[in-house]
Design a protein around this motif. Structure first.
Motif, PDB file in Angstrom:
ATOM      1  N   VAL A  84      31.023  36.665  47.889  1.00  0.00           N
ATOM      2  CA  VAL A  84      31.806  36.733  49.117  1.00  0.00           C
ATOM      3  C   VAL A  84      33.271  36.497  48.790  1.00  0.00           C
ATOM      4  O   VAL A  84      33.613  35.550  48.061  1.00  0.00           O
ATOM      5  CB  VAL A  84      31.326  35.668  50.137  1.00  0.00           C
ATOM      6  CG1 VAL A  84      32.153  35.734  51.416  1.00  0.00           C
ATOM      7  CG2 VAL A  84      29.839  35.828  50.437  1.00  0.00           C
ATOM      8  N   CYS A  85      34.127  37.345  49.347  1.00  0.00           N
ATOM      9  CA  CYS A  85      35.573  37.182  49.155  1.00  0.00           C
ATOM     10  C   CYS A  85      36.079  36.099  50.114  1.00  0.00           C
ATOM     11  O   CYS A  85      35.852  36.166  51.324  1.00  0.00           O
ATOM     12  CB  CYS A  85      36.301  38.499  49.419  1.00  0.00           C
ATOM     13  SG  CYS A  85      38.101  38.351  49.207  1.00  0.00           S
ATOM     14  N   ARG A  86      36.754  35.111  49.563  1.00  0.00           N
ATOM     15  CA  ARG A  86      37.298  34.016  50.379  1.00  0.00           C
ATOM     16  C   ARG A  86      38.461  34.472  51.250  1.00  0.00           C
ATOM     17  O   ARG A  86      38.791  33.820  52.235  1.00  0.00           O
ATOM     18  CB  ARG A  86      37.785  32.879  49.489  1.00  0.00           C
ATOM     19  CG  ARG A  86      36.676  32.083  48.854  1.00  0.00           C
ATOM     20  CD  ARG A  86      37.250  30.836  48.188  1.00  0.00           C
ATOM     21  NE  ARG A  86      36.238  30.100  47.462  1.00  0.00           N
ATOM     22  CZ  ARG A  86      35.390  29.248  48.011  1.00  0.00           C
ATOM     23  NH1 ARG A  86      35.415  29.037  49.291  1.00  0.00           N
ATOM     24  NH2 ARG A  86      34.501  28.612  47.268  1.00  0.00           N
ATOM     25  N   SER A  87      39.072  35.598  50.910  1.00  0.00           N
ATOM     26  CA  SER A  87      40.232  36.062  51.659  1.00  0.00           C
ATOM     27  C   SER A  87      39.849  37.005  52.800  1.00  0.00           C
ATOM     28  O   SER A  87      40.145  36.738  53.957  1.00  0.00           O
ATOM     29  CB  SER A  87      41.212  36.756  50.705  1.00  0.00           C
ATOM     30  OG  SER A  87      42.348  37.191  51.406  1.00  0.00           O
ATOM     31  N   CYS A  88      39.151  38.096  52.505  1.00  0.00           N
ATOM     32  CA  CYS A  88      38.855  39.101  53.540  1.00  0.00           C
ATOM     33  C   CYS A  88      37.420  39.040  54.054  1.00  0.00           C
ATOM     34  O   CYS A  88      37.087  39.686  55.048  1.00  0.00           O
ATOM     35  CB  CYS A  88      39.152  40.508  53.024  1.00  0.00           C
ATOM     36  SG  CYS A  88      37.990  41.099  51.758  1.00  0.00           S
ATOM     37  N   GLY A  89      36.550  38.282  53.388  1.00  0.00           N
ATOM     38  CA  GLY A  89      35.166  38.145  53.842  1.00  0.00           C
ATOM     39  C   GLY A  89      34.223  39.233  53.377  1.00  0.00           C
ATOM     40  O   GLY A  89      33.063  39.253  53.777  1.00  0.00           O
ATOM     41  N   ALA A  90      34.687  40.140  52.516  1.00  0.00           N
ATOM     42  CA  ALA A  90      33.812  41.201  52.002  1.00  0.00           C
ATOM     43  C   ALA A  90      32.612  40.571  51.295  1.00  0.00           C
ATOM     44  O   ALA A  90      32.737  39.527  50.643  1.00  0.00           O
ATOM     45  CB  ALA A  90      34.573  42.103  51.035  1.00  0.00           C
ATOM     46  N   ILE A  91      31.454  41.208  51.439  1.00  0.00           N
ATOM     47  CA  ILE A  91      30.222  40.714  50.814  1.00  0.00           C
ATOM     48  C   ILE A  91      29.622  41.832  49.980  1.00  0.00           C
ATOM     49  O   ILE A  91      29.579  42.981  50.418  1.00  0.00           O
ATOM     50  CB  ILE A  91      29.187  40.267  51.866  1.00  0.00           C
ATOM     51  CG1 ILE A  91      29.760  39.149  52.739  1.00  0.00           C
ATOM     52  CG2 ILE A  91      27.888  39.823  51.210  1.00  0.00           C
ATOM     53  CD1 ILE A  91      28.863  38.752  53.897  1.00  0.00           C
ATOM     54  N   ALA A  92      29.154  41.498  48.791  1.00  0.00           N
ATOM     55  CA  ALA A  92      28.488  42.483  47.932  1.00  0.00           C
ATOM     56  C   ALA A  92      27.250  41.847  47.313  1.00  0.00           C
ATOM     57  O   ALA A  92      27.172  40.616  47.162  1.00  0.00           O
ATOM     58  CB  ALA A  92      29.437  42.957  46.831  1.00  0.00           C
ATOM     59  N   ASP A  93      26.287  42.682  46.976  1.00  0.00           N
ATOM     60  CA  ASP A  93      25.086  42.222  46.285  1.00  0.00           C
ATOM     61  C   ASP A  93      25.383  42.035  44.809  1.00  0.00           C
ATOM     62  O   ASP A  93      26.161  42.797  44.228  1.00  0.00           O
ATOM     63  CB  ASP A  93      23.958  43.262  46.401  1.00  0.00           C
ATOM     64  CG  ASP A  93      23.428  43.400  47.810  1.00  0.00           C
ATOM     65  OD1 ASP A  93      23.535  42.442  48.596  1.00  0.00           O
ATOM     66  OD2 ASP A  93      22.893  44.475  48.134  1.00  0.00           O
ATOM     67  N   VAL A  94      24.782  41.026  44.211  1.00  0.00           N
ATOM     68  CA  VAL A  94      24.823  40.835  42.763  1.00  0.00           C
ATOM     69  C   VAL A  94      23.413  40.511  42.296  1.00  0.00           C
ATOM     70  O   VAL A  94      22.664  39.819  42.982  1.00  0.00           O
ATOM     71  CB  VAL A  94      25.813  39.723  42.321  1.00  0.00           C
ATOM     72  CG1 VAL A  94      27.248  40.132  42.577  1.00  0.00           C
ATOM     73  CG2 VAL A  94      25.530  38.414  43.003  1.00  0.00           C
ATOM     74  N   GLU A  95      23.061  41.037  41.159  1.00  0.00           N
ATOM     75  CA  GLU A  95      21.739  40.771  40.599  1.00  0.00           C
ATOM     76  C   GLU A  95      21.690  39.338  40.078  1.00  0.00           C
ATOM     77  O   GLU A  95      22.701  38.763  39.695  1.00  0.00           O
ATOM     78  CB  GLU A  95      21.442  41.749  39.457  1.00  0.00           C
ATOM     79  CG  GLU A  95      21.455  43.217  39.881  1.00  0.00           C
ATOM     80  CD  GLU A  95      20.511  43.541  41.012  1.00  0.00           C
ATOM     81  OE1 GLU A  95      19.388  42.993  41.037  1.00  0.00           O
ATOM     82  OE2 GLU A  95      20.884  44.320  41.888  1.00  0.00           O
ATOM     83  N   CYS A  96      20.511  38.784  40.048  1.00  0.00           N
ATOM     84  CA  CYS A  96      20.321  37.445  39.505  1.00  0.00           C
ATOM     85  C   CYS A  96      20.691  37.464  38.018  1.00  0.00           C
ATOM     86  O   CYS A  96      20.331  38.390  37.296  1.00  0.00           O
ATOM     87  CB  CYS A  96      18.871  37.006  39.686  1.00  0.00           C
ATOM     88  SG  CYS A  96      18.556  35.357  39.060  1.00  0.00           S
ATOM     89  N   ALA A  97      21.397  36.445  37.600  1.00  0.00           N
ATOM     90  CA  ALA A  97      21.885  36.387  36.216  1.00  0.00           C
ATOM     91  C   ALA A  97      20.777  36.184  35.199  1.00  0.00           C
ATOM     92  O   ALA A  97      20.933  36.539  34.045  1.00  0.00           O
ATOM     93  CB  ALA A  97      22.917  35.270  36.082  1.00  0.00           C
TER      94      ALA A  97
END
Length: 134
Positions: A84-97
């Protein structure tokens, strides 16, 4: 999908499921807007009810990062997380590390039967990061 979850197939449910699929991480207002392009007379309550039913049936996942309104996605049943972007709030999926559901193996489960884990990474998206460094 609806029948497979033992749900009645209705136009609002189909429209909501389609909207969530087309707009991952959308908030309720965005989903209402998308549904109304297909079903102009659908009520807010019908969309809220559909989201609740689809979430309870496991067809939609509800996420709510701290400080954000609820968001919805159809990517369910895997071990992905979010950034999650702290500035604009954009959210994206990320795979588990680390791969296959390791997050479900807590170091001390305190006797809980753990079914799900949520990991949210916080930072700046590429656009906000570029803007901040300029």
């Amino acid at each position: 999908m609806l029948r497979g979850a033992a749900l009645r197939v209705t136009r609002p449910r189909l429209a909501v499921l389609s909207a969530v699929h087309a707009h991952p991480h959308a908030d309720t207002d965005s989903i209402i807007g998308a549904v109304r392009r297909e079903l102009p007379k659908v009520s807010h309550q019908a969309v809220y009810d559909s989201l609740h039913t689809l979430t309870a049936a496991g067809l939609v996942r509800r996420i709510q990062p701290s400080g954000s309104v609820a968001r919805y996605e159809t990517r369910i049943g895997d071990n992905h997380h979010h950034v999650v972007c702290r500035s604009c709030g954009a959210i994206a999926d990320v795979e588990c590390a680390v791969g296959e559901a390791p997050c479900l193996d807590a170091s001390d489960d305190r006797g809980f039967a753990i079914h799900e884990a949520e990991v949210i990474y916080w930072g700046l998206c590429p656009c906000c990061s570029t803007r901040e460094s300029s």
